[in-house]
Design a protein around this motif. Sequence first.
Motif, PDB file in Angstrom:
ATOM      1  N   LEU A   9      30.516  36.048  32.417  1.00 20.85           N
ATOM      2  CA  LEU A   9      30.414  36.148  33.873  1.00 20.85           C
ATOM      3  C   LEU A   9      31.693  36.823  34.376  1.00 20.85           C
ATOM      4  N   PRO A  10      31.707  38.143  34.460  1.00 16.08           N
ATOM      5  CA  PRO A  10      32.948  38.844  34.823  1.00 16.08           C
ATOM      6  C   PRO A  10      33.426  38.509  36.241  1.00 16.08           C
ATOM      7  N   GLY A  11      32.493  38.332  37.169  1.00 20.15           N
ATOM      8  CA  GLY A  11      32.887  37.932  38.526  1.00 20.15           C
ATOM      9  C   GLY A  11      33.456  39.082  39.338  1.00 20.15           C
ATOM     10  N   ASP A  12      34.550  38.813  40.035  1.00 18.57           N
ATOM     11  CA  ASP A  12      35.071  39.735  41.051  1.00 18.57           C
ATOM     12  C   ASP A  12      36.434  40.309  40.665  1.00 18.57           C
ATOM     13  N   GLY A  13      36.893  41.245  41.497  1.00 22.19           N
ATOM     14  CA  GLY A  13      38.244  41.788  41.351  1.00 22.19           C
ATOM     15  C   GLY A  13      38.476  42.368  39.969  1.00 22.19           C
ATOM     16  N   ILE A  14      39.557  41.926  39.317  1.00 27.30           N
ATOM     17  CA  ILE A  14      39.878  42.453  37.987  1.00 27.30           C
ATOM     18  C   ILE A  14      39.024  41.825  36.887  1.00 27.30           C
ATOM     19  N   GLY A  15      38.169  40.858  37.256  1.00 25.28           N
ATOM     20  CA  GLY A  15      37.331  40.186  36.254  1.00 25.28           C
ATOM     21  C   GLY A  15      36.595  41.170  35.341  1.00 25.28           C
TER      22      GLY A  15
END
Length: 372
Positions: A9-15
């Motif tokens: 789950l990479p998610g947001d921003g730099i994820g």
Amino acid sequence: MTTYSLLILPGDGIGPEVMAEVRKVIGWFETNRGLSFDVSEDLVGGAAYDKHGKPLADETMAKALEVDAVLLGAVGGPAYDNLDFSVKPERGLLRLRKEMDLFANLRPAQCFDALADFSSLKRDVVAGLDILIVRELTSGVYFGQPRGISADDTPGNEGGRVGVNTQRYTSGEIRRVARAAFELARKRNNRVCSMEKANVMESGILWREEVQWVHDNEYPDVELSHMYADNGAMQLVRNPRQFDVIVTDNLFGDILSDAAAMLTGSLGMLPSASLGAPMENGRPRAMYEPVHGSAPDITGQGKANPIACILSFAMALRYSYGLGDEADRLERAVEKVLADGVRTGDLMGPEGGTPVSTSQMGDAIVAALAAA
Ligand code: IPM
Ligand code: MG
């Protein structure tokens, strides 16, 4: 051959950027170590909100409960700051923690020798530091009821409102996280320091008594001490190496682990594991995530340090897949790259130098794996 399942789950921003580097590492283990991973990917946080109108879709939650391990990047960002509380990106993360019942959050703070000069504390205070914070993650003031903001017409209350959160711990919740801490201490230096505010909070008194009970009845061989959490914060910056394992509640753990993180030189270095009860395969239900956040200020610029996320995957190798040797190998590769002076921008000392990009750091670690 065993296939290890992993939900990313990479998610947001730099994820997403740091997760791309983990993908390279996974690829290396498949090609060179004959391991087989069944990797699936999904949305969490703001990314999930954009698509589903909520920070975690029910299907994603269901998937998280099926896999051997979840690896999460980061959640949140300025675009989502003004959303209603119930759909904020952080709620996605908190739902995963709660519904997977990940009660023990392991946050190691280790100071790599090559980075001892980057800490805001002196080298001789932090060199060789290796402590582990075990933070209770599914209860306390983060989840306690009642909670909310409501009208309060008490005479003299300017503004007429009251905000309420509840610090609540059952003895069972305290005992299970204490057991996790004692078990981990036995594999390390056999010492646990429990932190609370028993001087002002009844929940702190219960915390202290229950941790002591678990110790006396089940782990008398482990050395146990107790400390008020404010003193603990002070001791962490005064002489952090006095600690081995620290066990503490959800909110104190949130704060103390950020302080501990900074001892190591960079937030970009620190992995974490959140563990629950054993699943059918005998391994704990688990989610792994870097301690750093979504870092909107550097998003999309190739500046992020992928090491925390890569080391989180190393923790997955160790705790979810039972591949301790491969975890050691990956940690050695990271150490080698740092010793060689490869640095992302967050690891540049006062003397400066040219930082490598997120992707170059990932490549360097993959290259180092062959020799590690
Ligand atoms: C952490 C974070 C989270 C927390 C936020 C993003 C909800 O600070 O994992 O430490 O407070 O637990
Ligand atoms: Mg935090």
